[in-house]
Scaffold this motif. Structure first.
Motif, mmCIF file in Angstrom:
data_model
loop_
_atom_site.group_PDB
_atom_site.id
_atom_site.type_symbol
_atom_site.label_atom_id
_atom_site.label_comp_id
_atom_site.label_asym_id
_atom_site.label_seq_id
_atom_site.Cartn_x
_atom_site.Cartn_y
_atom_site.Cartn_z
ATOM 1 N N ALA A 30 0.812 -1.216 0.000
ATOM 2 C CA ALA A 30 0.000 0.000 0.000
ATOM 3 C C ALA A 30 0.846 1.267 0.000
ATOM 4 O O ALA A 30 0.299 2.375 0.015
ATOM 5 C CB ALA A 30 -0.923 0.002 1.210
ATOM 6 N N GLY A 31 2.166 1.108 0.005
ATOM 7 C CA GLY A 31 3.045 2.266 -0.081
ATOM 8 C C GLY A 31 3.762 2.643 1.187
ATOM 9 O O GLY A 31 4.564 3.590 1.203
ATOM 10 N N LYS A 33 6.516 2.701 4.057
ATOM 11 C CA LYS A 33 7.955 2.446 4.143
ATOM 12 C C LYS A 33 8.389 2.156 5.572
ATOM 13 O O LYS A 33 9.459 1.601 5.801
ATOM 14 C CB LYS A 33 8.744 3.662 3.636
ATOM 15 C CG LYS A 33 8.426 4.065 2.196
ATOM 16 C CD LYS A 33 8.801 2.959 1.218
ATOM 17 C CE LYS A 33 8.521 3.393 -0.223
ATOM 18 N NZ LYS A 33 8.748 2.271 -1.180
ATOM 19 N N LYS A 279 -4.378 -0.659 2.897
ATOM 20 C CA LYS A 279 -4.474 0.294 1.783
ATOM 21 C C LYS A 279 -5.400 1.456 2.114
ATOM 22 O O LYS A 279 -5.095 2.625 1.795
ATOM 23 C CB LYS A 279 -4.961 -0.404 0.521
ATOM 24 C CG LYS A 279 -4.952 0.517 -0.712
ATOM 25 C CD LYS A 279 -5.367 -0.196 -1.971
ATOM 26 C CE LYS A 279 -5.141 0.692 -3.210
ATOM 27 N NZ LYS A 279 -5.641 2.052 -3.082
ATOM 28 N N CYS A 282 -3.375 3.669 4.521
ATOM 29 C CA CYS A 282 -2.267 4.365 3.860
ATOM 30 C C CYS A 282 -2.772 5.453 2.929
ATOM 31 O O CYS A 282 -2.232 6.569 2.911
ATOM 32 C CB CYS A 282 -1.400 3.371 3.089
ATOM 33 S SG CYS A 282 -0.408 2.294 4.145
ATOM 34 N N ASP A 283 -3.801 5.165 2.144
ATOM 35 C CA ASP A 283 -4.342 6.165 1.222
ATOM 36 C C ASP A 283 -4.805 7.406 1.972
ATOM 37 O O ASP A 283 -4.521 8.547 1.566
ATOM 38 C CB ASP A 283 -5.508 5.585 0.422
ATOM 39 C CG ASP A 283 -5.071 4.611 -0.653
ATOM 40 O OD1 ASP A 283 -3.844 4.507 -0.916
ATOM 41 O OD2 ASP A 283 -5.951 3.938 -1.237
ATOM 42 N N PHE A 286 -1.604 9.247 3.687
ATOM 43 C CA PHE A 286 -0.755 9.917 2.692
ATOM 44 C C PHE A 286 -1.471 11.104 2.075
ATOM 45 O O PHE A 286 -0.862 12.147 1.810
ATOM 46 C CB PHE A 286 -0.324 8.935 1.610
ATOM 47 C CG PHE A 286 0.726 7.961 2.060
ATOM 48 C CD1 PHE A 286 1.820 8.376 2.811
ATOM 49 C CD2 PHE A 286 0.624 6.614 1.724
ATOM 50 C CE1 PHE A 286 2.782 7.479 3.240
ATOM 51 C CE2 PHE A 286 1.593 5.698 2.144
ATOM 52 C CZ PHE A 286 2.679 6.140 2.894
ATOM 53 N N ASN A 290 0.162 14.863 2.584
ATOM 54 C CA ASN A 290 0.652 15.442 1.333
ATOM 55 C C ASN A 290 -0.196 16.600 0.832
ATOM 56 O O ASN A 290 0.114 17.209 -0.189
ATOM 57 C CB ASN A 290 0.744 14.373 0.245
ATOM 58 C CG ASN A 290 1.834 13.363 0.541
ATOM 59 O OD1 ASN A 290 2.880 13.719 1.066
ATOM 60 N ND2 ASN A 290 1.591 12.106 0.211
#
Length: 292
Positions: A30-31, A33, A279, A282-283, A286, A290
């Motif tokens: 899902a991105g 780190k 996911k 994370c979506d 982020f 951002n």
């Protein structure tokens, strides 16, 4: 928007290697780190030191790293433990927590001051002294291992922004900072909208009227090193996804980015409790960090 790492909490299946690795893989896909070295992971390591290498290998296999940690907490792990024999044991455990965090490559460790209603016979000022006596023991180890201990706002008298600032005044060292919890701050800001709420339930146990505050972030800002981002509707601490509540993110995020000591952003959204996939979490996170 935030030039610091974003980390993610998960708890489901920690005692089962297959489930644990699957969760790590899902967050990585899902991105994510970075994941949080959680209080439960630290307990696993305390129970079996082999878990330290195992967790590191599992993380490395998904190209993930640990950035921040949360110490075990509760009536006998919080810093306000009053009984002398239990204090001594708590001091040692938290020193071990600092060493574990450092050995895992982590440089921030969130610790709870405690909830004073566990010890209603002890005056609040004495409980603050007990917290400070614990920090007297723990902070030299944190300084030695280059770990910043972060005390967290909750909704009790012992972890209001004012009390955290009072404690910080006693310890000018950079080894002590704050963990700003956005969900807890929302409970403290908006709990008054409900007849029953987390703040009311805590204060009634100390026979004192509930105190609400919508300026927790502003007061904590100079000393914020870590943060917990999650949502709720202001009544109880439900650790929902971003946007699934009434937290004022339009106010929080522009302020938080100005925190001069901020080292990382942590999602403390609980996947299993809220039936959310990595996911989905994370979506949402982020997108929040951002947004300009």
């Amino acid at each position: 928007m935030f030039p610091v790492p974003v980390t993610f909490f998960f708890s489901a299946g920690l005692h089962d290697e297959t489930l644990r690795r699957n969760s790590m893989a899902e967050f990585a896909a899902a991105g994510a780190k970075h994941l949080v070295l959680t209080h439960e992971m630290i307990k696993l390591i305390l129970h079996d030191t082999v878990m330290m290498d195992l967790l590191n290998k599992e993380m490395e296999s998904e190209w993930l790293t640990f950035v921040d940690a949360h110490a075990p907490y509760g009536e006998f792990d919080d810093l306000n433990v009053p009984q002398e024999h239990l204090k001594r044991q708590m001091f040692l455990r938290h020193k071990l927590h600092v060493h574990i965090a450092a050995d895992m490559g982590v440089n921030t460790l969130t610790i709870h001051t405690g909830n004073e209603y566990y010890h209603p016979h002890i005056p609040l000022d004495k409980q603050i002294d007990n917290v400070c006596s614990a920090l007297d023991e723990i902070l030299p180890v944190a300084e030695e291992r280059n770990v910043t201990v972060c005390i967290e706002n909750i909704w009790c008298r012992l972890n209001t922004a004012e009390v955290l600032l009072k404690i910080k005044e006693r310890f000018p060292t950079g080894a002590l900072g704050f963990c700003f919890d956005a969900g807890h701050a929302n409970n403290v800001a908006k709990g008054y909208l409900y007849e029953r709420n987390s703040v009311f339930d805590a204060y009634i146990l100390t026979n004192t009227p509930a105190v609400y505050d919508d300026k927790v972030l502003e007061k904590m800002l100079p000393h914020i090193v870590n943060c917990h981002l999650h949502d709720n509707n202001g009544q109880f601490d439900t650790h929902r996804n971003i946007g699934d509540g009434n937290t004022n993110w339009q106010k929080i995020m522009p302020l938080l980015v100005k925190a001069p000591r901020l080292k990382c952003i942590q999602s403390e959204i609980i996947p299993k409790q809220n039936e959310l996939s990595p996911k989905e979490i994370c979506d949402a996170v982020f997108n929040l960090v951002n947004t300009k």
